[in-house]
Design an enzyme around this catalytic site. Structure first.
Site, PDB file in Angstrom:
ATOM      1  N   ASP A  74       1.709  -3.516  -9.533  1.00  0.00           N
ATOM      2  CA  ASP A  74       1.461  -4.794 -10.186  1.00  0.00           C
ATOM      3  C   ASP A  74       1.737  -4.701 -11.684  1.00  0.00           C
ATOM      4  O   ASP A  74       2.330  -5.602 -12.286  1.00  0.00           O
ATOM      5  CB  ASP A  74       0.009  -5.242  -9.976  1.00  0.00           C
ATOM      6  N   GLY A  99      -7.690 -14.133  -7.099  1.00  0.00           N
ATOM      7  CA  GLY A  99      -8.062 -13.787  -5.721  1.00  0.00           C
ATOM      8  C   GLY A  99      -6.981 -14.130  -4.722  1.00  0.00           C
ATOM      9  O   GLY A  99      -7.243 -14.354  -3.548  1.00  0.00           O
ATOM     10  N   HIS A 102       0.823  -1.218   0.000  1.00  0.00           N
ATOM     11  CA  HIS A 102       0.000   0.000   0.000  1.00  0.00           C
ATOM     12  C   HIS A 102       0.859   1.271   0.000  1.00  0.00           C
ATOM     13  O   HIS A 102       0.411   2.330   0.398  1.00  0.00           O
ATOM     14  CB  HIS A 102      -1.009  -0.003   1.157  1.00  0.00           C
ATOM     15  N   THR A 103       2.103   1.126  -0.428  1.00  0.00           N
ATOM     16  CA  THR A 103       2.971   2.301  -0.584  1.00  0.00           C
ATOM     17  C   THR A 103       2.883   2.843  -2.010  1.00  0.00           C
ATOM     18  O   THR A 103       3.298   3.967  -2.264  1.00  0.00           O
ATOM     19  CB  THR A 103       4.443   1.913  -0.306  1.00  0.00           C
ATOM     20  N   ASP A 104       2.316   2.040  -2.943  1.00  0.00           N
ATOM     21  CA  ASP A 104       2.442   2.400  -4.362  1.00  0.00           C
ATOM     22  C   ASP A 104       1.451   3.445  -4.834  1.00  0.00           C
ATOM     23  O   ASP A 104       1.553   3.921  -5.961  1.00  0.00           O
ATOM     24  CB  ASP A 104       2.407   1.161  -5.269  1.00  0.00           C
ATOM     25  N   GLU A 142      -7.520  -0.572 -14.806  1.00  0.00           N
ATOM     26  CA  GLU A 142      -7.995  -0.951 -13.457  1.00  0.00           C
ATOM     27  C   GLU A 142      -8.721   0.227 -12.801  1.00  0.00           C
ATOM     28  O   GLU A 142      -9.812   0.068 -12.246  1.00  0.00           O
ATOM     29  CB  GLU A 142      -6.811  -1.344 -12.557  1.00  0.00           C
ATOM     30  N   LEU A 170      -1.816 -12.132  -6.331  1.00  0.00           N
ATOM     31  CA  LEU A 170      -0.623 -12.377  -7.165  1.00  0.00           C
ATOM     32  C   LEU A 170      -0.760 -11.704  -8.527  1.00  0.00           C
ATOM     33  O   LEU A 170      -0.066 -12.059  -9.482  1.00  0.00           O
ATOM     34  CB  LEU A 170      -0.384 -13.882  -7.328  1.00  0.00           C
ATOM     35  N   TYR A 218     -10.211  -2.671  -0.119  1.00  0.00           N
ATOM     36  CA  TYR A 218      -9.040  -1.966  -0.655  1.00  0.00           C
ATOM     37  C   TYR A 218      -9.394  -0.480  -0.831  1.00  0.00           C
ATOM     38  O   TYR A 218      -8.651   0.405  -0.409  1.00  0.00           O
ATOM     39  CB  TYR A 218      -8.634  -2.591  -1.993  1.00  0.00           C
TER      40      TYR A 218
END
Ligand code: GLA
Length: 347
Positions: A153, A103, A19-21, A141, A106, A202
């Site tokens: 990702d 899910g 969650h740094t991105d 996304e 990955l 999220y």
């Protein structure tokens, strides 16, 4: 299929930096051996016909369709983007062969979008760079699928190479490839709990980070000073999310240095601390995952942590190569829902 074009993308595991991105920080993902391959045949109409051995039934959609929340959404979104980029002029028939469990955290969705875009670029014979395709895949996304994810990702699956981790500055999109250790493996184990990035949790974390961003007047929570965050007049949730970001970013830097120096205890220590921070400050873990991480270290992993978006999915553990077989068996014996997915390491 008539004239067709093939492209592939791996799954990815994030070694540290969660969650740094989308908060101006660093991440350290690595490409997995599991991955997917897309075969694309351009069509003269606007239909999107997708088949895949791994999914229930073929899907027939249209480029004009909005996302409906199923597995074909990434394909429709990617083909819309390919049209916007001028790589295609119309729909396509796609065949997807995947070994990435969905899910699981990955990046099955990012891999699918990136592979479709790469196949479309091959159809055109020229086009945007891999970094530009990764940025385009994130747009799919964010804007088409409604997932407010960061860029990790897409960059990882578009550019990471086997045997290395990608030390990526998500603010600048600068990266270096760091060799993975030859003595240890980073082992990915599924907890048995699946989750979807579209399920709202999220997005809820993103909203809490946005609250902290507004308070501090910055997009880059990761670059704030810990003491400034501690003394801020903020509610607990946004404050704790920001504290996670600040400390996680420092841990990514430590992990990159540890990998470079071959210092596995230091890498493991950063991974363990990262898990505690995800559990207590970002509140993105589950009791089953905490238990799996605890057993992983009890059984001798030098470090272990939840990986990916959270609320389910996989853990990643750093384990000495010679001990891996025994370690894995003992771990799976004690956690009947868990299963081995993949392992990455250097040569
Ligand atoms: C998901 C998102 C990424 C990143 C991680 C958490 O994988 O797609 O952008 O935010 O969660 O680190």
């Amino acid at each position: 299929m008539s004239e067709h074009f093939t492209a592939s993308a791996p799954g990815r595991v994030n070694l540290i930096g969660e969650h740094t991105d989308y908060n101006g920080g660093m991440v350290l993902p690595a490409a997995l051996a599991v991955g997917l391959e897309v075969t694309l045949a351009p069509r003269g109409d606007s239909a999107v016909a997708v088949s895949s051995g791994g999914y229930d039934a073929p899907a027939i959609r249209d480029l004009a369709d909005e996302a409906v929340g199923d597995w074909a959404d990434p394909c429709v979104g990617a083909l819309r983007e390919a049209n916007t980029l001028g790589l295609l002029d119309g729909g396509a028939t796609l065949d997807v062969v995947s070994t990435i469990p969905e899910g699981s955290g990955l990046s099955s969705s990012a891999a699918l979008i990136v592979a479709v875009l790469k196949a479309a670029r091959a159809a055109k014979g020229e086009g945007p760079s891999d970094v530009e395709l990764a940025v385009a895949a994130r747009r799919v996304e964010n804007n088409y699928m409604g997932v407010p994810c960061g860029i990790m990702d897409q960059m990882a699956v578009a550019l990471a190479t086997p045997g290395t981790a990608m030390a990526l500055d998500t603010r600048l999109l600068d990266y270096t490839l760091v060799a993975l250790p030859s003595t240890h493996e980073l082992v990915v184990v599924h907890s048995g709990k699946t989750r979807k990035l579209t399920d709202g949790r999220y997005a809820a974390r993103k909203v809490e980070c946005d609250t902290a961003k507004r308070y501090f007047g910055t997009e880059d929570l990761c670059l704030l000073d810990w003491d400034d965050v501690v003394s801020a007049d903020l509610d607990d949730a946004p404050k704790n999310r920001a504290l996670h970001c600040v400390s996680e970013n420092i841990r990514v830097h430590s992990a990159i240095a540890a990998l470079g120096a071959g210092d596995m205890p230091a890498l493991g220590g950063a991974m363990n601390e990262s898990h505690v921070s995800m559990r207590d400050l970002f509140e993105m873990s589950l009791p089953e995952i905490d238990a799996l991480v605890e057993t992983a270290t009890e059984l001798g992993a030098v470090g272990a942590r939840l990986t990916g978006g959270g609320f389910g999915g996989c853990i990643v553990a750093c384990v000495e190569k010679s001990a891996r077989e025994y370690w894995l068996k003992a771990l799976l014996d004690r956690h009947s829902d868990a299963r081995f997915i993949d392992a990455v390491g250097g040569v």
